[in-house]
Design a protein around this motif. Structure first.
Motif, short mmCIF file in Angstrom:
data_model
loop_
_atom_site.label_atom_id
_atom_site.label_comp_id
_atom_site.label_asym_id
_atom_site.label_seq_id
_atom_site.Cartn_x
_atom_site.Cartn_y
_atom_site.Cartn_z
N GLU A 186 0.80 -1.23 0.00
CA GLU A 186 0.00 0.00 0.00
C GLU A 186 0.84 1.28 0.00
OE1 GLU A 186 -2.81 -0.08 3.16
OE2 GLU A 186 -3.98 -1.75 2.31
N ASP A 187 2.08 1.20 0.42
CA ASP A 187 2.91 2.40 0.48
C ASP A 187 3.64 2.69 -0.82
OD1 ASP A 187 4.50 0.17 0.69
OD2 ASP A 187 5.94 1.08 2.06
N MET A 188 3.31 1.93 -1.88
CA MET A 188 3.97 2.12 -3.18
C MET A 188 2.97 2.53 -4.24
SD MET A 188 6.65 -1.05 -3.49
CE MET A 188 8.02 -1.26 -2.36
N ASP A 189 3.48 3.11 -5.31
CA ASP A 189 2.69 3.36 -6.51
C ASP A 189 3.52 2.97 -7.71
OD1 ASP A 189 4.48 5.47 -7.09
OD2 ASP A 189 3.21 6.93 -6.07
N THR A 190 2.99 3.17 -8.91
CA THR A 190 3.68 2.68 -10.12
C THR A 190 4.96 3.46 -10.42
OG1 THR A 190 2.25 4.11 -11.48
CG2 THR A 190 1.57 1.81 -11.19
N VAL A 191 5.16 4.58 -9.74
CA VAL A 191 6.42 5.33 -9.91
C VAL A 191 7.47 4.85 -8.91
CG1 VAL A 191 7.50 7.61 -9.82
CG2 VAL A 191 5.23 7.35 -10.84
N THR A 192 7.07 4.81 -7.64
CA THR A 192 8.05 4.44 -6.61
C THR A 192 8.45 2.97 -6.68
OG1 THR A 192 6.27 4.00 -5.01
CG2 THR A 192 7.19 6.23 -5.07
N VAL A 193 7.57 2.10 -7.13
CA VAL A 193 7.89 0.68 -7.16
C VAL A 193 9.03 0.36 -8.12
CG1 VAL A 193 6.30 -0.02 -9.02
CG2 VAL A 193 6.81 -1.63 -7.15
N THR B 175 8.39 -7.38 -5.45
CA THR B 175 7.88 -6.48 -6.50
C THR B 175 8.43 -6.82 -7.88
OG1 THR B 175 9.66 -4.86 -6.14
CG2 THR B 175 7.62 -4.58 -4.86
N ARG B 176 9.16 -7.92 -8.00
CA ARG B 176 9.73 -8.28 -9.32
C ARG B 176 8.65 -8.43 -10.38
NH1 ARG B 176 13.73 -13.31 -8.67
NH2 ARG B 176 11.79 -14.14 -7.81
N HIS B 177 7.54 -9.03 -9.99
CA HIS B 177 6.46 -9.30 -10.95
C HIS B 177 5.95 -8.01 -11.59
CE1 HIS B 177 2.91 -11.34 -12.60
NE2 HIS B 177 2.18 -10.34 -12.12
N ILE B 178 5.51 -7.07 -10.77
CA ILE B 178 4.93 -5.84 -11.34
C ILE B 178 5.99 -4.96 -11.98
CG2 ILE B 178 5.01 -4.52 -9.17
CD1 ILE B 178 2.30 -3.28 -10.10
N ARG B 179 7.21 -4.98 -11.44
CA ARG B 179 8.27 -4.16 -12.04
C ARG B 179 8.56 -4.61 -13.47
NH1 ARG B 179 13.02 -4.96 -9.58
NH2 ARG B 179 12.33 -6.24 -7.80
N ALA B 180 8.55 -5.91 -13.70
CA ALA B 180 8.82 -6.41 -15.05
C ALA B 180 7.69 -6.04 -16.02
CB ALA B 180 9.00 -7.93 -15.01
N ILE B 181 6.44 -6.09 -15.53
CA ILE B 181 5.31 -5.74 -16.40
C ILE B 181 5.33 -4.24 -16.70
CG2 ILE B 181 2.81 -5.80 -16.69
CD1 ILE B 181 2.72 -8.03 -14.59
N GLU C 66 7.90 -2.37 -16.81
CA GLU C 66 9.02 -2.17 -17.74
C GLU C 66 8.58 -2.49 -19.17
OE1 GLU C 66 13.59 -3.83 -18.42
OE2 GLU C 66 12.57 -4.19 -16.50
N LEU C 67 7.83 -3.58 -19.32
CA LEU C 67 7.29 -3.93 -20.64
C LEU C 67 6.34 -2.86 -21.14
CD1 LEU C 67 6.74 -5.94 -22.99
CD2 LEU C 67 4.99 -6.99 -21.53
N ASN C 68 5.47 -2.39 -20.26
CA ASN C 68 4.50 -1.36 -20.64
C ASN C 68 5.21 -0.09 -21.09
OD1 ASN C 68 1.67 -0.28 -20.65
ND2 ASN C 68 2.54 1.08 -19.10
N ASP C 69 6.21 0.34 -20.35
CA ASP C 69 6.96 1.55 -20.72
C ASP C 69 7.65 1.38 -22.06
OD1 ASP C 69 6.19 2.78 -18.39
OD2 ASP C 69 8.08 2.41 -17.33
N TYR C 70 8.22 0.20 -22.29
CA TYR C 70 8.91 -0.03 -23.56
C TYR C 70 7.94 0.04 -24.74
CZ TYR C 70 11.26 -2.43 -27.36
OH TYR C 70 11.78 -2.75 -28.60
#
Length: 408
Positions: free
Chosen positions: A225-232, A240-246, A248-252
């Motif tokens: 709850e203390d994170m968002d899509t920027v800070t994560v 957080t590996r799972h969402i960080r990888a997704i 990263e794909l979305n940004d690319y």
């Protein structure tokens, strides 16, 4: 000019009840095929549009949704497509066949590479992994040909997968881009095997062969709850590996300068990994079939013409690569509605359109007869009622003819 979608118009004007011949509610059937590639029997669940199964229309072909983890997602996806492809649901999707692919060895089939041992992944899962290439060959060489030989499919295919299934969807997009028209990856396991597939995607040129492809990426909220899509993105913990990888794909994909593939990524702040498939599939299909919705201005009946509807269906024919006619029920409904608004010229166009498109339909001639009776052209009304009865002795036209005979 205020635009009203067909769904709103139907809520005001149409109520339809469909009866069943028995007490069963049936949304599909079980089927299976023997896979020489996987060396096992594979079970599938198949939904065919009810209009085809009931023989209510002339036989036609349908786009196909291939759905991974079929036993988990089949009921939800079929229900959604059934509702939103109907006139009562606004016809925002085409009617489609859904193929739910059931699992036998999920980790084996839905991982494109063999994972490497680490402290956060089950060792049995790692040992079982890496059979994705064979599974992809099964879909390409056995399942799709089987469906095309045994079911009324057309060539438009959509591939949907969640989690490991989403990983498989992304791998298929890169390895076999022409296998499907549209790809839906829902919270895909892009961190698998130390982001092996993600690195491959970044090295792949999304060139001209992707120009007619659609990709929807759904992202669940799997952060604390203390994170968002920027800070994560700055976090380095395993959780957080799972969402960080997704992300990263979305940004690319979002920043891809070639812009060949039609891409949409959606983050669902209020949905977790398990709840996200339902809403993501809805958004994905709305994105993929954005061109499908027929928009008419029901505030101004004069603008509702058969020419406008025919042009829309010509566009649909181009999108799907086959001829598509306006549904008989749609043209019939618009004809009666325009008749109630005293727009007789446009009304006649729709009834005649049905006679042209469905010359063997007794109902098309019955409706055209109703139109001529409304404008007091009894001779033509009788002519069309007789044609309707000649096609179906039980047509309501029979009683209408008797009433007209009494009034002579």
């Amino acid at each position: 000019m205020k635009k009203l979608h067909l769904i709103y118009f139907l809520c005001l004007t149409l109520f339809t009840a469909n009866g069943q011949n028995n007490n069963d509610i049936i949304i599909g059937k079980t089927d299976s095929l023997n896979s020489k590639i996987l060396k096992e029997q594979r079970n599938i669940w198949v939904h065919i549009p009810k209009e085809y199964s009931d023989g209510l229309i002339e036989k036609k072909n349908y786009p196909v949704v291939y759905l991974l983890d079929g036993d988990t997602h089949f009921h939800a996806v079929v229900g959604m497509i059934q509702q939103l492809s109907s006139l009562g649901g606004g016809s925002v999707f085409p009617k489609m066949i859904v193929v739910g692919i059931l699992n036998t060895n999920r980790t084996r089939d839905l991982t494109p590479t063999k994972g490497k041992p680490d402290s956060s992944t089950d060792s049995n899962m790692i040992a079982n992994s890496g059979g994705g290439e064979n599974f992809m060959l099964f879909i390409e060489k056995e399942l799709i040909p089987y469906m095309e030989s045994n079911y009324p499919t057309d060539l438009y295919r959509t591939f949907i997968g969640h989690s490991f299934g989403g990983l498989t969807v992304m791998n298929t997009l890169i390895e076999k881009p022409n296998l499907f028209n549209s790809y839906v990856a829902i919270d895909p396991s892009m961190s698998w095997d130390n982001k092996n597939l993600l690195r491959k995607i970044k090295k792949t040129s999304l060139d001209g062969k992707y120009s007619s492809k659609n990709l929807f990426l759904g992202i669940a909220n799997t952060m604390s709850e203390d994170m968002d899509t920027v800070t994560v993105k700055k976090d380095t913990t395993a959780g957080t590996r799972h969402i960080r990888a997704i992300l990263e794909l979305n940004d690319y994909l979002k920043n891809d300068t070639e812009k060949n593939i039609s891409f949409k990524g959606e983050y669902y702040k209020d949905d977790h990994h398990g709840s996200v498939p339902l809403i993501a599939v809805y958004d994905a299909l709305r994105f993929i079939f954005e061109f499908y919705l027929l928009k008419l201005d029901f505030v101004h009946p004069k603008s509702v013409t058969s020419k406008k509807v025919e042009n829309h269906y010509k566009q649909l024919s181009r999108e799907f690569g086959r001829g598509i006619k306006p549904e008989e029920e749609l043209s019939n409904m618009l004809g009666y509605w325009l008749m109630s608004k005293k727009e007789f010229e446009n009304s006649e166009q729709f009834f005649n359109l049905n006679v042209k498109n469905y010359p063997e339909s007794f109902n098309a001639y019955d409706s055209l007869g109703d139109f001529y009776l409304a404008i007091e052209n009894k001779e033509k009304a009788i002519e069309n009622y007789k044609k309707s009865v000649s096609l179906n002795i039980d047509s309501l036209s029979k009683d209408k003819l008797k009433e007209l005979e009494k009034k002579k």
